[in-house]
Design a protein around this motif. Structure first.
Motif: not given
Length: 298
Positions: A254-258
Motif C-alpha cells: 500500500s501507498l497511503a495519502s496520495l
C-alpha cells in the motif's frame, strides 16, 4: 525414476499469536513436507524466516533471493495471500511454484494439505500442468518523480479512505483520455485478480489464458460507468483529481495519502509467475469449488 527438480525450497507463512505461540502443528507440517521431498530424491531447503519461526534447523536455509538463484522449485505452504507475495518476489528468477493449502482450497494454492503426498510425487517427477500468469508493474508518479513502485499479480486499486467521500479519477489508456470517474475507487485487475476484489465490485472473470486486464469502478456515481476489458499490452494511467484520504494498493502493498495530481501508471511487467498444478487440474473445476456453482451432474 529420478526427480526433475534437484533442489526444492519450502516456504511457510505463519504468524505468532499475541502470546507468542505458533499455530498448532506448524513445525510438524513443514518438517513432514521436507522429509517427503528428500524421500523423493530432491534436496529440501527452508526459507530462512520459516526455519527461524518454526525452530527447524535440520535443513539448509536460504533467503528469497537465494531460493531464486539456487532452487529449481518452490513449495508454498499457506494460502493465496502467501502465494501472491512469494510469486512477486521470485518472478524475476522464473522459479516455478506449487501451492499447498492448509485451509480452504485456494485459487492458486490448490493442493489440500491432507493429500500433498499424492499430488507432489508426480509433480516432482515431471508430471504436472503448467499455469503461467502475467504480472503488472505499477508506479506512482508525483510530477516527474516515481515515489512508489511495485509488482502486482492480482490488482492495482485506487480508493478512498474509510470515512471520506467519493474520489474523482481521470483515466487514460495509452495516452488517450477515457473518462473522469467519480466513485469509491477503481480496480485494474489481471485475469488472476479478476476473481478477487474486482469480482466483488461487479467485474467479469477473465480466463487466465487471456492477455487482458479489466478496469472496474468501485460504487461509481454514474451507473453507466461499467467494467471495461483491455489488452494487457496497453498502459493505464489513473490521475487523482479530487478527494481525500486516497490510497493505492498493489496486491497487499500500500501507498497511503496520495496527492491531487499523482498519476498511477500500470503496464505489463516483463516478468511472469509459473504455477505447477497436479495433472488434470482445471481452472473451471477450481471456480466451481470456490464459487460453489451448482455442477449439475458429473
Amino acid at each position: 525414476m529420478l526427480p526433475i527438480f534437484r533442489r526444492v525450497a519450502i516456504i511457510g507463512k505463519y504468524q505468532r499469536s499475541a502470546g507468542g505461540a505458533m499455530p498448532e502443528n506448524s513445525r510438524e507440517i513443514i518438517d513432514c513436507i521436507a522429509r517427503f521431498v528428500a524421500e523423493q530424491g530432491c534436496e529440501p531447503a527452508l526459507e530462512a524466516e520459516t526455519a527461524q519461526l518454526l525452530d527447524l534447523h535440520a535443513y539448509p536455509t536460504l533467503d528469497i533471493e537465494g531460493i531464486g538463484r539456487q532452487c529449481d522449485l518452490c513449495l508454498v505452504v499457506g494460502g493465496d495471500g502467501t502465494m501472491l507475495g512469494v510469486g512477486r518476489r521470485l518472478a524475476s528468477h522464473g522459479t516455478p511454484l506449487v501451492g499447498i493449502n492448509q485451509g480452504r482450497l485456494g485459487f492458486i494454492t490448490d493442493i489440500p494439505l491432507d493429500s500433498y503426498r499424492a499430488a507432489l510425487e508426480p509433480i516432482l517427477h515431471g508430471d504436472y500442468e503448467e499455469d503461467v500468469r502475467p504480472l503488472m508493474h505499477a508506479c506512482v508518479m508525483r510530477g516527474s518523480e516515481c515515489v512508489f513502485e511495485a509488482l502486482a499479480l492480482n490488482d492495482v486499486v485506487v480508493n478512498r479512505g474509510s470515512t471520506s467521500g467519493m474520489v474523482e479519477l481521470r483515466i487514460e489508456v495509452d495516452g488517450v483520455f477515457v473518462a473522469n470517474q467519480r466513485a469509491d475507487g477503481l480496480i485494474v485487475a489481471s485475469p488472476t485478480g479478476s476473481t478477487a476484489y474486482a469480482l466483488s465490485a461487479g467485474g467479469p472473470m477473465l480466463h487466465p489464458a487471456l492477455p487482458g486486464w479489466v478496469l472496474v469502478p468501485i460504487a461509481p456515481h454514474t451507473l453507466s460507468n461499467r467494467p471495461i476489458v483491455l489488452s494487457d499490452a496497453t498502459q493505464v494511467a489513473i490521475e487523482v483529481v479530487a478527494g481525500r484520504d486516497i490510497s493505492a494498493n498493489f496486491d497487499m502493498q500500500s501507498l497511503a495519502s496520495l496527492q491531487h495530481g499523482d498519476r498511477i501508471l500500470v503496464r505489463r511487467s516483463a516478468h511472469r509467475v509459473c504455477f505447477l498444478h497436479p495433472r488434470g487440474w482445471s481452472y473451471f473445476a477450481t471456480l466451481r469449488k470456490k464459487l460453489r456453482w451448482n455442477e449439475g451432474g458429473s
